[in-house]
Each structure stands twice: as C-alpha cells, then as structure tokens.
Design a protein around this motif. Structure first.
Motif, PDB file in Angstrom:
ATOM      1  N   GLN A 172      13.471  92.727  41.895  1.00 35.45           N
ATOM      2  CA  GLN A 172      12.896  94.033  42.206  1.00 35.45           C
ATOM      3  C   GLN A 172      12.520  94.720  40.901  1.00 35.45           C
ATOM      4  N   SER A 227       9.361  99.945  42.347  1.00 36.46           N
ATOM      5  CA  SER A 227       9.198 100.005  43.803  1.00 36.46           C
ATOM      6  C   SER A 227       8.505  98.763  44.351  1.00 36.46           C
ATOM      7  N   LEU A 241       9.705  98.366  50.003  1.00 35.14           N
ATOM      8  CA  LEU A 241       8.990  98.301  48.726  1.00 35.14           C
ATOM      9  C   LEU A 241       7.489  98.297  48.967  1.00 35.14           C
TER      10      LEU A 241
END
Lengths: 581, 99
Positions: A473, A476, A511
């Motif tokens: 990740q 975002s 996301l």
C-alpha cells in the motif's frame, strides 16, 4: 535485498586458517554463478561474527562461509588432542556458544554455510577405539557435529555442509601437514576444490539456477546395446551382469532425481514404437513411460528435438542437461545450444552413476511437495493436451479442466516454497525480485505489505503452490510488487484470478487505484504480454499498468477459487467473466 | 636427472596454476622468475608449488626428499630464483641412491 540477482555474487569467508586456496578455488571454479570473495581477519571468527560493524558485513555478502577447525572453537577437542582428560558433556555447551555467534553473524548475510568439523589432518586420535570411547576425538567430533546440525537447523538462512566428502577426495594427502607448517593451510588443494564445487552448487540452488530437466539418449545410455537391432529382449539391462546392473543403478539414480523435482525426457535416434516397447515391456526397466515428461524418438537432429521438447515442457535452455554416450551428439547439442549442460559421459557404463552425481547441478535447498509432484504433473499435462485436442476452444477447455485455485496469505508453512518460487520463476514474473526466505518473511511482516500464495489444481492433478502475489500500500493506492506464476499453470486463467484477488483486496481497503510495474528481463516477455493483452489494465507506457478501483475485476469463467484462512475456506468468486475485461 | 626434475617442476607449476587466474598462469619456462624482483609468484603460490614439487619428486624418484622447509624457510631464495635454478637446486638434493 531486492532486485535482479547480480551477475557476480559476493562470498565472505570467516575462518581460523588460511583460506587463500579456497578463495582461489571459488573464483576459478567453472560454472555459474561467478563469485568474488573477501575474507575476515585471520583467526577472527568470533569477533567478526559478533561485530555488526565488521568490514566484512559492510557490503552485505550473498553467502558467508564459516569454516573452522574444531580444536580452535571447541576447548574440549583441543584438550583431547593434547591427551588431557576431558568431560564429553561440555561439548554441547561449547557448540551452543558457537551457534549463538553464528546466529548473530547470519543477520548480516543472505545465506550462511557452515562446514562440519573434520579431525585435524585425519588423525587417528586414540586409535581403534577413538569412536567407541566418549572421550575419543572421533566421538567428540561426532557429538559436536550433531549438536551443530541441530542448532543450525533452527536458523532459516544457515545450512550445514558435510565436509567429510571433501576430505575423502584428498585421500592419503589429507594427512600432509606441509601446507599447515608453510602457511597455516590445514588441507591439501583437493579439499578446497571439492569444497568450492559444493559451495557453487549451493549458490546455484539458492539462486534458482538448479537444472530441472535431463534429456536422455537410450541405446548405451539408459541400457546397453541397440534396441533397434536386438529388440527389447536383447538389450543389456539388469540380470547377473555388471554392465546390466550398472544401467539399472543409473536408472535408479535418475528415478531418485525425479522425486526431487527433476524432469526426465528422451531424445533418441530410434524407431519410437521399438524403443517404447522396451520401456514398457522390459522387466528390469526402472524408468517407465510415466517417468518421462516427454520424448522425441525419431531420426531428426537431436538439438532440434531438444529445443522442441523444451518448448513443450515450458522450460528454459539453462534448465537442461543432455546425456548421451555419443560424443558427436554431445558436440552437436553443445554447439547448437550452449546454455545446456552437456557433460562428458564415460564410455564405461559402470561410471554412469558417479558421473551423474558429480554434476552437482540439481541441488535444491529444500525439496517441496511441489518438487516431488513435478514429474507426475507433466504426465497429467499430456492428458490435458489430449483433452484440448478433442474440444472446440479455450473456454470449453478451461471449463472442462475444472481449474481450482486456493488462495492463502503467506505463512510459515508456505514460506520455503514461496521463496523457492520467487527465486526460480523467470518467464511469468513481473519484477523478478529475488529474496531469501528471511527477507521475504521480513518484507511481508511490514504493515503496508501483503503476500498471497496460489495453489492450483485441476481434474488431472495438483500443481501445488505455483503462484505468488505481493502487494504494497502506497498512500491511498496499492502497488503489485511481485506477480509470478509457474509456467506450468500459464494460460489457465490463474493470472486473471490473481489479479481479481489483488483488486478485491485493494477495494476492501477503499483504495484509489491498483498499479503494476513491469520490470523487463531477457526472459519475462510472456508476463508483459499478459499485462498488455489480457489483463484489462490501462497501459500507461514504460511498463506501468493501472486499474481504477472504483471498478470490480471479475473472476474468470471456469475457475473456481477459494480463500483459505486457517482452517476456514471460503469462495472468492461472486462475479465471473468469459475473458479478460 | 635434471630432465626428470624439470618434469616434476613443470607438474608442480601446473598444480599451482590451478589456483591462479587464467591471465596469471606461471609459464614453465627455464627463465621464468619465481622469487625476488620481477617474480611471478606470490607467497601462497610458492607454498603450493613447493608442496606439489615435493610430492612430484617422491612419485618420480620413489623417495621422499624434504624441500619444502628449504624453499619456504631456510635456503637463500636466489638459489632458486628461476625455474631453471629451481631445477638445479632440487636435483642437487636428490640422493644418488634414488631410482
């Protein structure tokens, strides 16, 4: 450590003797990978292992070899050599202290190898009772080596290598002390050459360079005689005959290789029907039809046949070994396909098993269940292809295969196989990142990272853990770091299933987008073709592909996927599609 | 005698060469400088050469002739500065009784 494996690997040597000849042997030993060496200060074993600032660690070595003399590390052995009365129970504590130091040093290197302890100069110790008496030198060393092995098995990037075969190669020269008196070298050159050969084999295993397929001639290679002339009843195989027994033993040795994941194939100039009859009917054949992933038994050029089979088996040239008793055939294949290992082969079949063992090119650091299934999987593949020939198109073929994919988060039980896959996969590999088990585990434990494994099966059998997906990740968004798949399960829509898992995971975290960045190598063009032509991702140029996570990514039709979490298994798919979006 | 010793020296050089890079092989020529100024041997190669030479001499003449101590310690290095001188140096140490 990440990125493509370097062309030249760094080997650090920590020892309490002069390792000049070992360094030279390692650097001059033929075969991949090339290495450069560096050595610790003479005799500074414990200080180097325990000092994180040692210059030896500054350029993190790929492999560190810690080779010590037992009389230097173990006080009990030193005293026993001097004829003192010793307490054999104290050996365990001394080894434990050494293992603790090794565990510290192991954090600064990708892999560590520790050769077992050898009796100094092959000394007889106290004589014929040296092993029987608990205080004999041989007994103490046996105990010490057992404790060493037990202790180091707990460390996931440290391996013990058996040094006794290296010493055996020296023969009577093992007792020659002249090198020691002249330069503090405890072994003759033969020992270091044998050690270098094994250390190179270790590095090939660790970096996914182990050979995976053996192409075999038949006449005078797998059996004696020419089957086309004598029929299967006339070939020399088994029986009360030294040559016949040697061929049977050679077949047994090859069969054992298949249980470690090596695939066998036949390339022979013969009539196929005649040769296959021998394989099916001769009572002493160890290798039968199902032991071979494929064959080309005809009168065509052997190099062309090898290339054809490699394409069929989806294996690279560098994965192959070609064994043939005919020098002209060896020369032809060697010249046409230089990446293939073509060993000189003994004229005398009684030397075949030894010649096979000396190749030292099939070693794996760990043999997974997938390895032991591999030979069988090629037989199943033949059955799949036969099915494909009967049906109308790829959609129907996939559906009739009944492909099942089990998705799991990476855990301790799958770490070894996952690391093996990461280090061996070339063609279907997005980033070609190479990591040791410890490095992969450490990367996965970071909170922003996730790693999934994929076990694939179909109606013909199990492929095992053959896919790996890792995600990071970034703000975002989500990035696919590793996306790799064994070529054995390509084109069964497992690729799309893996993308589905990635997208669904990222969507569950709300996301924005999912990105994949292709890193080109000489061999991963099939991966690029998937992302460009079949993934449905937006091609943003320069190897970057993106997916807007506002959109779901449907499961491919015909594939049944399930997520395993502990003992729970739940279905993945809630949407399906017939082809790439 | 000297031709047999020279054969042993060549054999020992070949063994020492196994631990040297391909571009730094020691030529087994009589005027190759082994030790001292402009020498081709480092100390480790000299050790390998000396021990290999002692073994080759024993195999050739059937008798152990201790030369490692001389070559690596006590003898004047100028006495075996070149391959040719080394051959003479070793030949002088082989007892006449040797086969």
């Amino acid at each position: 450590m990440s990125g493509k494996p370097p062309e030249t690997l760094r080997v650090a040597l920590i020892s309490d003797f002069n390792v000049g000849n070992l360094r030279a042997a390692l650097e001059s030993e033929a075969g991949e990978p090339a290495v450069t060496t560096a050595a610790s200060d003479f005799g500074a074993v414990f200080p180097t292992l325990l000092d994180p600032k040692s210059p030896l660690w500054s350029d993190r070595p790929d492999l560190t070899v810690v080779w010590t003399l037992p009389e230097s590390v173990l006080g009990t052995v030193s005293r026993a050599l001097a004829g003192e009365v010793v307490d054999p129970e104290s050996i365990a504590d001394e080894v434990e202290e050494f293992v603790r130091a090794l565990s510290k040093g192991a954090t600064h290197t990708r892999w560590m190898v520790v050769p077992t302890w050898l009796p100094p100069f092959g000394t007889r110790g106290t004589g014929v009772t040296d092993l029987h008496e608990p205080t004999g030198l041989a007994a103490l060393l046996a105990d010490a080596n057992r404790e060493l092995i037990r202790g180091l098995r707990q460390l996931d990037n440290v391996w013990v290598l058996d040094a006794s075969p290296w010493a055996a190669e020296a023969g009577p020269a093992r007792t020659n002390r002249r090198y020691w008196y002249a330069a503090r070298i405890p072994f003759p050159p033969t020992v270091f050459r044998a050690a270098a050969r094994d250390l190179k084999a270790f590095l090939r295993a660790a970096t996914g360079r182990a050979r995976k397929v053996v192409f075999l001639d038949l006449d005078n290679t797998l059996w004696g005689g020419v089957v086309g002339e004598t029929g299967w009843e006339g070939i020399t195989l088994g029986g009360h005959d030294p040559i016949g027994e040697a061929f049977v033993d050679f077949q047994r040795a090859l069969k054992a290789l298949t249980r470690r994941g090596v695939v066998l194939a036949i390339v022979s100039k013969n009539e196929e029907a005649v040769a296959m009859e021998a394989i099916r009917r001769h009572p002493e054949m160890v290798l039968r039809e199902d032991d071979f992933a494929g064959w080309r038994i005809n009168w065509e050029d052997k190099a062309a046949n090898v290339l054809d089979l490699l394409h069929e088996l989806r294996l690279g040239k560098a994965a192959a070994v070609f064994i043939d008793d005919q020098p002209a055939e060896r020369a032809r294949v060697n010249e046409a396909i230089p990446e293939i290992l073509v060993p000189e082969w003994p004229v005398d079949p009684l030397g075949s098993v030894e010649a096979l063992e000396r190749l030292a090119c099939f070693d794996l650091l760990r043999v997974s269940s997938e390895d032991s299934l591999r030979a069988r999987s090629y037989v199943a593949e033949r059955e799949r292809l036969a099915l494909r020939d009967q049906i109308s198109g790829p959609d129907e073929w996939i559906e009739r295969l009944s492909v099942k994919v089990q998705v799991e988060e990476l855990g301790p039980e799958s770490l070894a196989r996952a690391a093996q896959l990461l280090n061996k996969t070339n063609q279907m590999n997005l980033a070609t990142r190479r990591l040791s088990e410890a490095e992969l585990r450490d990367w996965t434990e970071k909170p922003e990272n996730r790693c999934f494994t994929f076990r694939v099966s179909d109606r013909f059998g199990e492929f095992g853990l053959t896919g790996l997906l890792s995600l990071e990740q970034v703000g975002s968004d989500m990035e696919i770091v590793d996306f790799l798949l064994s070529c054995r399960v390509m084109s069964r829509r497992v690729e799309e299933t893996m993308v589905h898992v990635a997208v669904e995971h990222a969507r569950s975290l709300s996301l924005g987008e999912l990105r994949a960045r292709f890193s080109p190598t000489e061999r991963n063009a099939p991966m690029l073709a998937f992302w460009k032509d079949a993934s449905g991702f937006e091609d943003r140029g320069e190897g970057l592909f993106g997916w807007d996570l506002a959109n779901a990514y449907p499961m491919p039709r015909g594939v049944e996927a399930a997520v395993a979490s502990g003992s729970q298994t739940s279905a993945v798919a809630d949407t399906t599609r017939s082809s790439a979006p | 005698m000297e031709s047999r010793v020279y054969r042993c020296v060549s054999e020992a050089i070949a063994e020492a060469n196994q631990f040297r890079p391909e571009d730094a092989q020691i030529p087994a020529e009589v005027d190759t400088i082994l030790v001292g100024e402009d020498a081709v041997l480092d100390s480790l190669s000299m050790v390998n050469l000396a021990v290999a030479l002692e073994g080759a001499i024993e195999r050739e003449f059937g008798e152990a002739v201790g030369i490692v101590g001389d070559l690596l310690g006590s003898a004047d290095p100028s006495a075996f500065r070149t391959v040719g001188l080394l051959t003479e140096f070793v030949a002088a140490r082989i007892p006449s009784s040797a086969s």
